[in-house]
Design a protein around this motif. Structure first.
Motif, PDB file in Angstrom:
ATOM      1  N   TRP A  37      12.150-155.858  33.471  1.00  0.00           N
ATOM      2  CA  TRP A  37      13.490-155.648  32.909  1.00  0.00           C
ATOM      3  C   TRP A  37      14.557-156.461  33.633  1.00  0.00           C
ATOM      4  N   GLU A  38      14.472-156.503  34.962  1.00  0.00           N
ATOM      5  CA  GLU A  38      15.522-157.183  35.734  1.00  0.00           C
ATOM      6  C   GLU A  38      15.576-158.676  35.402  1.00  0.00           C
ATOM      7  N   GLU A  39      14.423-159.334  35.410  1.00  0.00           N
ATOM      8  CA  GLU A  39      14.382-160.768  35.096  1.00  0.00           C
ATOM      9  C   GLU A  39      14.724-161.021  33.632  1.00  0.00           C
ATOM     10  N   GLY A  49      16.715-159.245  31.790  1.00  0.00           N
ATOM     11  CA  GLY A  49      18.168-159.093  31.713  1.00  0.00           C
ATOM     12  C   GLY A  49      18.912-160.280  32.291  1.00  0.00           C
ATOM     13  N   ALA A  50      18.329-160.925  33.291  1.00  0.00           N
ATOM     14  CA  ALA A  50      18.948-162.125  33.866  1.00  0.00           C
ATOM     15  C   ALA A  50      18.814-163.316  32.912  1.00  0.00           C
ATOM     16  N   ASN A  83      21.262-161.933  28.937  1.00  0.00           N
ATOM     17  CA  ASN A  83      22.204-160.938  29.453  1.00  0.00           C
ATOM     18  C   ASN A  83      22.776-160.089  28.311  1.00  0.00           C
ATOM     19  N   ARG A 118      23.181-155.864  27.203  1.00  0.00           N
ATOM     20  CA  ARG A 118      23.235-154.539  27.813  1.00  0.00           C
ATOM     21  C   ARG A 118      21.935-153.746  27.681  1.00  0.00           C
ATOM     22  N   THR A 177      19.947-154.681  30.604  1.00  0.00           N
ATOM     23  CA  THR A 177      20.515-154.602  31.958  1.00  0.00           C
ATOM     24  C   THR A 177      20.971-153.208  32.383  1.00  0.00           C
ATOM     25  N   HIS A 178      21.209-152.316  31.432  1.00  0.00           N
ATOM     26  CA  HIS A 178      21.710-150.978  31.755  1.00  0.00           C
ATOM     27  C   HIS A 178      20.787-149.919  31.159  1.00  0.00           C
ATOM     28  N   PRO A 216      17.466-149.776  30.666  1.00  0.00           N
ATOM     29  CA  PRO A 216      16.693-150.374  29.585  1.00  0.00           C
ATOM     30  C   PRO A 216      15.479-149.539  29.168  1.00  0.00           C
TER      31      PRO A 216
END
Length: 99
Positions: free
Chosen positions: A26-28, A30-31, A34, A36, A39-40, A42
């Motif tokens: 999820w983190e990558e 979201g990067a 971008n 929501r 990133t928030h 998920p």
């Protein structure tokens, strides 16, 4: 009916999102994209709900899936507006999403 020019034919949006999360996390993800829903807090469910309603975000996700899996990329959509200059195919991402 086959869609020989559509590399995503038969691949569900849920499969696309799940594969991207498995590949990037999820983190990558979201990067890279971008939005929501990545990133928030998920989840697959919230991402699918958003992507089914938001065509520009879905196009970004589908493009990343194609690129990640080395599948044929879509041709840029023709621009009929006289204010736009044609671009070469070297950066399809910039052509489709203006980046």
């Amino acid at each position: 009916m086959t869609q020989k020019n559509n590399p995503l034919h038969g691949i569900t949006l849920q499969t696309i999102v799940t594969d991207l999360v498995d590949h990037y996390g999820w983190e990558e993800l979201g990067a890279r994209i971008n939005i929501r829903c990545f990133t928030h807090d998920p989840s697959i469910k919230s991402s699918l709900k958003f992507l089914r309603k938001t065509q520009w975000a879905r196009e970004k996700v589908e493009y990343l899936y194609l690129k990640t899996n080395k599948l044929p990329l879509p041709k840029p959509k023709p621009v009929n507006d006289s204010d736009h200059q044609p671009c070469d195919d070297t950066d399809l991402n910039a052509h489709i999403w203006g980046k």
